[in-house]
Design an enzyme around this catalytic site. Sequence first.
Site, PDB file in Angstrom:
ATOM      1  CE1 TYR A  46      -2.842   3.117   0.570  1.00 36.31           C
ATOM      2  CE2 TYR A  46      -3.307   2.440   2.744  1.00 36.31           C
ATOM      3  CZ  TYR A  46      -3.575   3.383   1.819  1.00 36.31           C
ATOM      4  OH  TYR A  46      -4.262   4.332   1.990  1.00 36.31           O
ATOM      5  CE  LYS A  67      -5.921   1.981  -0.838  1.00 34.61           C
ATOM      6  NZ  LYS A  67      -6.535   2.162   0.498  1.00 34.61           N
TER       7      LYS A  67
END
Length: 293
Positions: free
Chosen positions: A133, A162
């Site tokens: 992320y 992400k």
Amino acid sequence: MVFGAMSALITPFINHKVDFETYETLIKRQITYGMDACVPVGTTGESATLSHKEHMECIEVAVAVCRGSKVKVLAGAGSNSTSEAKELALFAQKCGADALLCVTPYYNKPTQEGLFEHYKAVANAVEIPVMLYNVPSRTGVSIEIETAKRLRDACKNIYAIKEAAGLMERVVAFGAEVPNLALLSGEDVINYPILANNGKGVISVTGNLFPQEIADLTHYALQGNMEKSYEINTRLYEMNRILFCESNPVPIKAAMFLAGLLKNLEYRLPLVPPSKENMAKIQQILEKYEVKE
């Protein structure tokens, strides 16, 4: 692996405690409207101000509610302490989460080598898939593409990232340089552009309010119907913008309260409700949309 349409769940509070009754209701709503996964205890879930016990309970509840449905659980397991991240990851795996979302360590600003060693340690501690992320505006550090490539090559269960840096050049570069690492949108305003550049899904804040629309937007794109996906993305544009008029999750919780999805509007300090001006703007934009129960 966990792909497709996902909502970064908010964490509802009542009298300074997690409102698990409402939390379960919100997750069931995600299931009803066709989301592929839910993401508990990430940035939107105010994980930074949850106790370890609360963090773990939120994962347990999400797994329990989603059990038996098609909706998977991508559990937040990020920390700026590698040992703590491993502990959260192992707990999430034990209670049945399908995959992990691990944010870059924040505040201590590790080097790229430090990021590599951190993620390798977390990934090697578990068997379930791990999603990186990248959100440098929050953490103060960004995963370089070469580091992501090294991690994908070194750890078989690191499968996706992400991406919330807001840079389309990075999105294109990821596709060209790390094609075996799935890319997912971490910012609602660029959901469509990322999906159009071979993105494999979205992790959406807006999905807390409009799960069916986010699910449809994502599924149309993944099926190759970019025109339909674009239409939905355009309809959601104003909402996507207003939900970031202040720090996430301040606006989304305010919008959910105004829409009747939350019993009360409560945050954990240092987060506070939106200014009167922004609250009025959120209300004004919200009136243009239909929020389903």
